[in-house]
Write a protein that holds these residues in place. Structure first.
Motif, mmCIF file in Angstrom:
data_model
loop_
_atom_site.group_PDB
_atom_site.id
_atom_site.type_symbol
_atom_site.label_atom_id
_atom_site.label_comp_id
_atom_site.label_asym_id
_atom_site.label_seq_id
_atom_site.Cartn_x
_atom_site.Cartn_y
_atom_site.Cartn_z
ATOM 1 N N UNK A 49 -5.829 -11.210 5.646
ATOM 2 C CA UNK A 49 -4.531 -11.675 6.141
ATOM 3 C C UNK A 49 -3.385 -10.862 5.560
ATOM 4 N N UNK A 50 -3.444 -10.565 4.258
ATOM 5 C CA UNK A 50 -2.375 -9.792 3.613
ATOM 6 C C UNK A 50 -2.342 -8.353 4.144
ATOM 7 N N UNK A 51 -3.519 -7.758 4.320
ATOM 8 C CA UNK A 51 -3.566 -6.400 4.870
ATOM 9 C C UNK A 51 -3.012 -6.391 6.287
ATOM 10 N N UNK A 52 -3.382 -7.407 7.065
ATOM 11 C CA UNK A 52 -2.882 -7.483 8.444
ATOM 12 C C UNK A 52 -1.370 -7.693 8.471
ATOM 13 N N UNK A 53 -0.846 -8.495 7.552
ATOM 14 C CA UNK A 53 0.605 -8.724 7.503
ATOM 15 C C UNK A 53 1.340 -7.413 7.200
ATOM 16 N N UNK A 54 0.848 -6.668 6.214
ATOM 17 C CA UNK A 54 1.474 -5.383 5.883
ATOM 18 C C UNK A 54 1.323 -4.399 7.028
ATOM 19 N N UNK A 55 0.147 -4.399 7.648
ATOM 20 C CA UNK A 55 -0.082 -3.541 8.823
ATOM 21 C C UNK A 55 0.907 -3.864 9.935
ATOM 22 N N UNK A 56 1.117 -5.146 10.225
ATOM 23 C CA UNK A 56 2.041 -5.551 11.284
ATOM 24 C C UNK A 56 3.468 -5.173 10.941
ATOM 25 N N UNK A 57 3.843 -5.369 9.669
ATOM 26 C CA UNK A 57 5.195 -5.023 9.237
ATOM 27 C C UNK A 57 5.438 -3.525 9.361
ATOM 28 N N UNK A 58 4.478 -2.724 8.896
ATOM 29 C CA UNK A 58 4.615 -1.263 9.002
ATOM 30 C C UNK A 58 4.667 -0.818 10.464
ATOM 31 N N UNK A 59 3.851 -1.462 11.295
ATOM 32 C CA UNK A 59 3.812 -1.102 12.709
ATOM 33 C C UNK A 59 5.143 -1.398 13.387
ATOM 34 N N UNK A 60 5.732 -2.540 13.095
ATOM 35 C CA UNK A 60 7.011 -2.900 13.715
ATOM 36 C C UNK A 60 8.156 -2.050 13.179
ATOM 37 N N UNK A 61 8.091 -1.698 11.909
ATOM 38 C CA UNK A 61 9.101 -0.781 11.365
ATOM 39 C C UNK A 61 9.006 0.592 12.027
ATOM 40 N N UNK A 62 7.776 1.064 12.223
ATOM 41 C CA UNK A 62 7.592 2.358 12.895
ATOM 42 C C UNK A 62 8.066 2.287 14.343
ATOM 43 N N UNK A 63 7.780 1.165 15.017
ATOM 44 C CA UNK A 63 8.240 1.006 16.394
ATOM 45 C C UNK A 63 9.767 1.002 16.456
ATOM 46 N N UNK A 64 10.406 0.279 15.548
ATOM 47 C CA UNK A 64 11.873 0.222 15.547
ATOM 48 C C UNK A 64 12.477 1.600 15.272
ATOM 49 N N UNK A 65 11.869 2.333 14.333
ATOM 50 C CA UNK A 65 12.374 3.669 14.010
ATOM 51 C C UNK A 65 12.256 4.596 15.213
ATOM 52 N N UNK A 66 11.118 4.554 15.903
ATOM 53 C CA UNK A 66 10.911 5.425 17.052
ATOM 54 C C UNK A 66 11.824 5.045 18.217
ATOM 55 N N UNK A 67 12.000 3.743 18.436
ATOM 56 C CA UNK A 67 12.883 3.322 19.531
ATOM 57 C C UNK A 67 14.337 3.712 19.239
ATOM 58 N N UNK A 85 3.574 5.077 21.766
ATOM 59 C CA UNK A 85 2.374 4.549 22.434
ATOM 60 C C UNK A 85 1.223 4.418 21.451
ATOM 61 N N UNK A 86 1.104 5.373 20.533
ATOM 62 C CA UNK A 86 0.031 5.313 19.537
ATOM 63 C C UNK A 86 0.255 4.150 18.579
ATOM 64 N N UNK A 87 1.513 3.929 18.174
ATOM 65 C CA UNK A 87 1.821 2.798 17.297
ATOM 66 C C UNK A 87 1.472 1.477 17.979
ATOM 67 N N UNK A 88 1.858 1.330 19.235
ATOM 68 C CA UNK A 88 1.571 0.099 19.969
ATOM 69 C C UNK A 88 0.078 -0.071 20.216
ATOM 70 N N UNK A 89 -0.606 1.045 20.475
ATOM 71 C CA UNK A 89 -2.051 0.968 20.725
ATOM 72 C C UNK A 89 -2.815 0.564 19.479
ATOM 73 N N UNK A 90 -2.350 1.012 18.327
ATOM 74 C CA UNK A 90 -3.075 0.762 17.086
ATOM 75 C C UNK A 90 -2.668 -0.553 16.424
ATOM 76 N N UNK A 91 -1.726 -1.252 16.990
ATOM 77 C CA UNK A 91 -1.286 -2.512 16.379
ATOM 78 C C UNK A 91 -2.282 -3.626 16.670
ATOM 79 N N UNK A 92 -2.651 -4.365 15.635
ATOM 80 C CA UNK A 92 -3.493 -5.554 15.791
ATOM 81 C C UNK A 92 -2.565 -6.757 15.800
#
Length: 249
Positions: A108-126, A200-207
């Protein structure tokens, strides 16, 4: 002969793909690699080779041993209580049950950090893509402005009986500025395409969510906490699956 060779090649490719789907030796259980681990783990099919089973057990146990459980806050207590009944209904051994809860907490903790990093990367790219669009429109406006300015300066040059050197230089200067801004557009387009692929890669790799039922089932079988009739977790192929192939054995 051709049909036989083609069939053999397909069988070899199929075996290689099956072997690759079981091999976790190149994956680390971290937020950056969580997508690769999760997709591979929930789609794992039994039986698997002993060497791959040992590598997977080592990866899980080694990561769990290094994991520090969070304080027993209300949120964490609710999380444990929500999974306690499911774990206890599947695992009889109390020590194994507690180990499973710690493993799930780590996931759960790894997934939370993964989700946070993924959304930060998405926001940066957008944000970068929005900035790219703004720059593109700005450069187009500047280019058109200098084209019009150059045309106006040319008309002024032709209208004057004896134009001075400054009037003669204005069309060339405006033409250069127009070229300068329009010349930047292909670079912006290439950068936008690159950012689109990265997004697209960030969104594809997001769990987005975890299948806790499947995780409990797979972890229990892989770690040896549960034996299910009719499911053979591993098999030993003496010709292709020697245990000393595992780097962790």
């Amino acid at each position: 002969m051709f049909i036989t060779d083609t069939t053999d090649k397909r069988q070899r490719d199929k075996l290689q793909a099956w072997d690759s789907a079981q091999d976790f030796s190149t994956i680390n259980l971290t937020p950056d690699n969580f997508h690769s681990f999760y997709i591979k783990f929930v789609n794992l099919r039994f039986p698997i080779k002993v060497a791959h089973l040992l590598e997977l057990r080592y990866l899980i146990n080694h990561t769990v041993d290094k994991y520090q459980e969070p304080p027993l806050t209300e949120d964490y207590r609710q999380f444990r209580d929500s999974l306690q009944a499911a774990v206890d209904s599947f695992i009889d051994n109390r020590r194994h049950s507690e180990r499973m809860l710690k493993t799930l907490s780590m996931i759960r903790d790894i997934h939370y950090t993964h989700s946070l990093n993924s959304r930060n990367a998405e926001r940066r790219l957008r944000d970068a893509m929005d900035s790219n669009r703004v720059d593109r429109m700005k450069y187009i406006r500047y280019g058109l402005f200098f084209i019009l300015a150059g045309v106006s300066a040319g008309i002024l040059w032709l209208a004057m009986p004896e134009p001075n050197w400054l009037v003669k230089l204005l069309p060339a200067g405006y033409a250069y500025l127009a070229w300068f801004y329009f010349h930047k557009l292909p670079g912006l387009d290439r950068e936008f395409e690159k950012q689109t692929l990265e997004l697209n890669d960030v969104l594809r790799r997001r769990v987005n969510s975890l299948n806790w039922k499947t995780l409990i089932h797979k972890f229990a079988l892989v770690l040896g906490y549960k034996r299910v009739p009719g499911i053979e977790v591993f098999h030993i192929d003496h010709e292709h699956d020697r245990m000393d192939r595992s780097a962790y054995h």
